[in-house]
Scaffold this active site. Structure first.
Site, PDB file in Angstrom:
ATOM      1  N   GLY A  54       0.846  -1.197   0.000  1.00 38.11           N
ATOM      2  CA  GLY A  54       0.000   0.000   0.000  1.00 38.11           C
ATOM      3  C   GLY A  54       0.874   1.235   0.000  1.00 38.11           C
ATOM      4  O   GLY A  54       2.059   1.162   0.330  1.00 38.11           O
ATOM      5  N   CYS A  81       5.245  -6.147   1.662  1.00 33.20           N
ATOM      6  CA  CYS A  81       5.619  -4.737   1.767  1.00 33.20           C
ATOM      7  C   CYS A  81       4.875  -4.072   2.933  1.00 33.20           C
ATOM      8  O   CYS A  81       5.138  -4.396   4.087  1.00 33.20           O
ATOM      9  CB  CYS A  81       5.371  -4.050   0.423  1.00 33.20           C
ATOM     10  SG  CYS A  81       6.201  -2.472   0.257  1.00 33.20           S
ATOM     11  N   TYR A  82       3.900  -3.193   2.663  1.00 34.50           N
ATOM     12  CA  TYR A  82       3.100  -2.595   3.737  1.00 34.50           C
ATOM     13  C   TYR A  82       2.504  -3.693   4.618  1.00 34.50           C
ATOM     14  O   TYR A  82       2.441  -3.570   5.839  1.00 34.50           O
ATOM     15  CB  TYR A  82       1.987  -1.769   3.095  1.00 34.50           C
ATOM     16  CG  TYR A  82       1.066  -1.039   4.044  1.00 34.50           C
ATOM     17  CD1 TYR A  82       1.349   0.268   4.440  1.00 34.50           C
ATOM     18  CD2 TYR A  82      -0.109  -1.629   4.518  1.00 34.50           C
ATOM     19  CE1 TYR A  82       0.491   0.955   5.291  1.00 34.50           C
ATOM     20  CE2 TYR A  82      -0.965  -0.951   5.368  1.00 34.50           C
ATOM     21  CZ  TYR A  82      -0.662   0.340   5.743  1.00 34.50           C
ATOM     22  OH  TYR A  82      -1.518   1.020   6.587  1.00 34.50           O
ATOM     23  N   HIS A 168       8.155  -7.538  -3.677  1.00 30.04           N
ATOM     24  CA  HIS A 168       6.870  -7.890  -4.303  1.00 30.04           C
ATOM     25  C   HIS A 168       7.001  -9.183  -5.123  1.00 30.04           C
ATOM     26  O   HIS A 168       7.485  -9.141  -6.253  1.00 30.04           O
ATOM     27  CB  HIS A 168       6.399  -6.748  -5.206  1.00 30.04           C
ATOM     28  CG  HIS A 168       5.953  -5.555  -4.427  1.00 30.04           C
ATOM     29  ND1 HIS A 168       4.659  -5.375  -4.005  1.00 30.04           N
ATOM     30  CD2 HIS A 168       6.658  -4.510  -3.938  1.00 30.04           C
ATOM     31  CE1 HIS A 168       4.576  -4.259  -3.310  1.00 30.04           C
ATOM     32  NE2 HIS A 168       5.770  -3.707  -3.249  1.00 30.04           N
ATOM     33  N   GLU A 170       4.664 -10.740  -6.521  1.00 36.52           N
ATOM     34  CA  GLU A 170       3.616 -10.813  -7.544  1.00 36.52           C
ATOM     35  C   GLU A 170       4.029 -10.211  -8.884  1.00 36.52           C
ATOM     36  O   GLU A 170       3.393 -10.453  -9.900  1.00 36.52           O
ATOM     37  CB  GLU A 170       2.324 -10.144  -7.031  1.00 36.52           C
ATOM     38  CG  GLU A 170       2.368  -8.624  -6.827  1.00 36.52           C
ATOM     39  CD  GLU A 170       2.957  -8.199  -5.475  1.00 36.52           C
ATOM     40  OE1 GLU A 170       3.743  -8.974  -4.897  1.00 36.52           O
ATOM     41  OE2 GLU A 170       2.649  -7.083  -5.023  1.00 36.52           O
ATOM     42  N   SER A 222     -19.449  -3.210 -28.730  1.00 33.37           N
ATOM     43  CA  SER A 222     -18.622  -2.496 -29.710  1.00 33.37           C
ATOM     44  C   SER A 222     -18.087  -3.430 -30.791  1.00 33.37           C
ATOM     45  O   SER A 222     -17.608  -2.985 -31.816  1.00 33.37           O
ATOM     46  CB  SER A 222     -17.438  -1.863 -28.988  1.00 33.37           C
ATOM     47  OG  SER A 222     -16.566  -2.888 -28.530  1.00 33.37           O
ATOM     48  N   GLY A 223     -18.158  -4.740 -30.529  1.00 30.50           N
ATOM     49  CA  GLY A 223     -17.533  -5.672 -31.469  1.00 30.50           C
ATOM     50  C   GLY A 223     -16.199  -6.150 -30.927  1.00 30.50           C
ATOM     51  O   GLY A 223     -15.621  -7.102 -31.419  1.00 30.50           O
ATOM     52  N   GLY A 224     -15.709  -5.461 -29.889  1.00 28.50           N
ATOM     53  CA  GLY A 224     -14.448  -5.872 -29.266  1.00 28.50           C
ATOM     54  C   GLY A 224     -14.671  -7.025 -28.296  1.00 28.50           C
ATOM     55  O   GLY A 224     -15.812  -7.395 -27.994  1.00 28.50           O
ATOM     56  N   VAL A 225     -13.570  -7.574 -27.802  1.00 28.16           N
ATOM     57  CA  VAL A 225     -13.633  -8.747 -26.940  1.00 28.16           C
ATOM     58  C   VAL A 225     -14.375  -8.454 -25.628  1.00 28.16           C
ATOM     59  O   VAL A 225     -15.263  -9.208 -25.215  1.00 28.16           O
ATOM     60  CB  VAL A 225     -12.195  -9.209 -26.563  1.00 28.16           C
ATOM     61  CG1 VAL A 225     -12.226 -10.495 -25.780  1.00 28.16           C
ATOM     62  CG2 VAL A 225     -11.341  -9.337 -27.790  1.00 28.16           C
ATOM     63  N   ASP A 226     -14.017  -7.339 -24.982  1.00 30.68           N
ATOM     64  CA  ASP A 226     -14.496  -7.112 -23.622  1.00 30.68           C
ATOM     65  C   ASP A 226     -16.008  -6.913 -23.560  1.00 30.68           C
ATOM     66  O   ASP A 226     -16.697  -7.549 -22.749  1.00 30.68           O
ATOM     67  CB  ASP A 226     -13.788  -5.902 -22.998  1.00 30.68           C
ATOM     68  CG  ASP A 226     -12.285  -6.025 -23.088  1.00 30.68           C
ATOM     69  OD1 ASP A 226     -11.806  -7.172 -23.197  1.00 30.68           O
ATOM     70  OD2 ASP A 226     -11.591  -4.998 -23.074  1.00 30.68           O
ATOM     71  N   SER A 227     -16.530  -6.038 -24.422  1.00 31.00           N
ATOM     72  CA  SER A 227     -17.979  -5.780 -24.336  1.00 31.00           C
ATOM     73  C   SER A 227     -18.754  -7.024 -24.757  1.00 31.00           C
ATOM     74  O   SER A 227     -19.840  -7.295 -24.238  1.00 31.00           O
ATOM     75  CB  SER A 227     -18.378  -4.564 -25.173  1.00 31.00           C
ATOM     76  OG  SER A 227     -18.161  -4.799 -26.535  1.00 31.00           O
ATOM     77  N   THR A 228     -18.185  -7.807 -25.673  1.00 34.23           N
ATOM     78  CA  THR A 228     -18.882  -9.019 -26.110  1.00 34.23           C
ATOM     79  C   THR A 228     -18.931 -10.042 -24.978  1.00 34.23           C
ATOM     80  O   THR A 228     -19.996 -10.572 -24.653  1.00 34.23           O
ATOM     81  CB  THR A 228     -18.184  -9.632 -27.350  1.00 34.23           C
ATOM     82  OG1 THR A 228     -18.067  -8.615 -28.327  1.00 34.23           O
ATOM     83  CG2 THR A 228     -18.956 -10.802 -27.905  1.00 34.23           C
ATOM     84  N   LYS A 367      -6.798  -9.022 -19.826  1.00 33.37           N
ATOM     85  CA  LYS A 367      -7.268  -9.345 -21.183  1.00 33.37           C
ATOM     86  C   LYS A 367      -7.204 -10.842 -21.519  1.00 33.37           C
ATOM     87  O   LYS A 367      -8.149 -11.404 -22.054  1.00 33.37           O
ATOM     88  CB  LYS A 367      -6.405  -8.574 -22.187  1.00 33.37           C
ATOM     89  CG  LYS A 367      -6.961  -8.543 -23.570  1.00 33.37           C
ATOM     90  CD  LYS A 367      -7.783  -7.310 -23.736  1.00 33.37           C
ATOM     91  CE  LYS A 367      -8.396  -7.117 -25.065  1.00 33.37           C
ATOM     92  NZ  LYS A 367      -9.245  -5.899 -25.035  1.00 33.37           N
TER      93      LYS A 367
END
Ligand code: XMP
Length: 511
Positions: A54, A81-82, A168, A170, A222-228, A367
């Site tokens: 943090g 860390c924090y 870190h 990660e 939109s035709g993109g991956v995410d909105s679909t 993604k």
């Protein structure tokens, strides 16, 4: 928590989602919770707890904290860390502000072998980002690793399974970071490895059902991956109550708007209304040359059309958004002091007077995780594997003013380019490939006739996240075929060039 997994208590680190993502990569369920609910949380099905990093100092009055309850639960804990500094002060250790800040790479030396270091070399590179450090470890703890600037780079309780890392694990740059997290989650917490994208789908569909509660949900695809992917998840949850529509700005790739609508209908029986707004966008863009002005006009017009369409669904209460985790980081950094290179309109949000409640089922995913879920949802790969496409579309790939003729010319050239890449099985190796129409004319000769026509620039880059990019090395034969076909088939083009610039210093798009 309904599943045996890992709880990540988030103290505000920019890497918290990365911790959760790494755990998902191990097929273990993880849940991020805020410190404010940590004290009352039901830990009965929890295998392990991670305290994130943090930005604060643990001694600041306003700093997020938790009670000592988790230390008496007999559940393994890892503070990062924090998180490690919090373990220290909660157990009467001392944290001090250090003069020697440690940012970036550092050399870790293991002082005492432990399960958490299984398969980790005695000396390795770790990534640090801190100025405070643990000066005195709490009673009952031992130092298990050090770095150049941190005498205590890692510590552990001598009897309980409580660990602290100053570095870190990660982040990608920590050499054995994944191994250490894996050792903690699998060997120390003994978490169940049964979390898959199928579980994610089931759980998310249940949550959406509960959230929407029989009300109408609208979605702009939109035709993109995410909105679909987001819309298909919501469709599974609410069925006919989802009303999808696609706004065609006229600046999409060749025929992409209609094709997306047809593809969703054909393959997963999803009805999406096609809204043709091309004329309006072209009218507003007339004679506008400045890229940021074009972005502003396209963004504003899009929101207007969207709001108008949304109003037509009288009883709609919810709106689906395909926001993914990196969008949230980018839109946050746009509010911060960092320099605005380009304004990405589609992360700016919708106007405040649109009173929809948001459904954002992908907001914690990256993604590639979204793509995997899309495949499990049986969405056609032509939609899932499509290259990213900017919100302002071809509006920023036609340099200078946009006209109907220039859109048609670019769409044709771009289609030929992408078709060749697909035919030659190169499309999947590239992060983003597209054609750009330049605002210059050059002299050529065709069939003994002088021509004075347009130039198409080809861009193809490899990248992980779009933040940095390298140009893709095509074979001469591929470039030859693309160039020949574009010049022969697209009227008005007599020259094709290939862009060999990296990002930085160039950007991926030309505007
Ligand atoms: P740049 O050109 O900034 O692009 O190197 C990085 C990534 O962002 C996309 N991009 C945009 N996406 N609205 C968007 O939604 C925009 O205005 C915009 N500008 C660039 C670009 O396609 C690449 O994937």
């Amino acid at each position: 928590m309904t599943h045996k997994g890992i709880v990540v208590i988030d103290f505000g680190s920019q890497y918290t989602q990365l911790i959760a993502r790494r755990i998902r990569e191990m097929k273990v369920y993880s849940e991020i919770i805020s410190p404010s609910v940590a004290d009352k949380f039901n830990y009965s099905t929890v295998s392990g707890i991670i305290l994130s990093g943090g930005p604060n100092s643990v001694y600041d009055k306003e700093s997020p904290t938790i009670s000592n309850r988790i230390f008496s639960l007999d559940i393994p804990i890892l503070g990062i860390c924090y998180g490690m500094q919090l373990i220290a002060i909660k157990n009467s250790g001392v944290v001090s502000h250090s003069q020697e800040r440690e940012y970036g790479r550092s050399n870790l030396t293991i002082l005492s072998r432990d399960v958490i270091f299984k398969a980790v070399k005695n000396k390795s590179i770790v990534w640090m980002s801190h100025s405070d450090k643990v000066k005195e470890i709490p009673k009952g703890y031992v130092k298990i690793a050090m770095s150049e600037n941190s005498e205590t780079a890692a510590m552990k309780h001598s009897q309980k399974q409580i660990y602290g890392f100053q570095f870190h694990p990660e982040v990608h740059h920590t050499q054995f970071g994944y191994t250490m997290l894996h050792n903690f989650v699998i060997f120390i917490c003994r978490a169940k490895q049964d979390w898959t994208s199928k579980n994610f789908i089931e759980r998310t569909v249940e949550e959406i059902k509960e959230q929407a509660n029989g009300k109408i949900v609208i979605s702009g695809i939109s035709g993109g991956v995410d909105s679909t992917v987001a819309s298909v998840l919501v469709k599974r949850a609410v069925g006919k109550h989802l009303k999808g529509f696609l706004i065609d700005t006229g600046l999409l790739r060749y025929n992409e708007g209609r094709e997306t609508v047809e593809c969703l209908k054909r393959t997963i029986n999803m009805d999406v209304e096609y809204v043709d707004s091309a004329k309006l966008f072209l009218r507003r863009l007339k004679n506008v040359e400045d890229p940021e002005e074009k972005r502003r006009i396209i963004g504003k017009t899009f929101i207007e059309v969207f709001a108008d369409k949304a109003k037509s669904f009288k009883n709609a209460e919810f709106l689906v958004q395909g926001t993914i985790y990196p969008d949230r980081i980018e839109s946050q950094s746009q509010k911060g002091p960092s320099h605005v290179i380009k304004t990405h309109h589609n992360v700016g949000g919708l106007p405040k007077n649109m009173k929809f409640k948001l459904i954002e089922p992908l907001k914690e995913l990256f993604k590639d995780e979204v793509r995997r879920i899309g495949i499990d949802l049986e969405i056609p790969s032509e939609l899932i594997l499509r290259h990213p496409f900017p919100g302002p579309g071809l509006g920023i790939r036609i340099l200078g003013a946009v006209t109907e003729e220039s859109v048609i010319m670019l769409q044709k050239a771009d289609k030929i380019y992408l078709d060749v890449l697909k035919e030659r099985h190169e499309y999947g190796n590239i992060w983003q490939a597209f054609a750009v129409l330049l605002p210059v004319k050059t002299v050529g000769v065709m069939g003994d006739q002088r021509t004075y026509d347009n130039v198409i620039a080809l861009r193809a880059v490899t990248s992980v996240d779009g933040m940095t990019a390298d140009w893709y090395g095509f074979s001469k034969e591929t470039l030859q075929e693309i160039s020949k076909r574009i010049i022969n088939e697209v009227k008005g083009v007599n020259r094709v060039v290939y862009d060999i610039s990296t990002k930085p210093p160039s950007t991926i798009e030309w505007e």
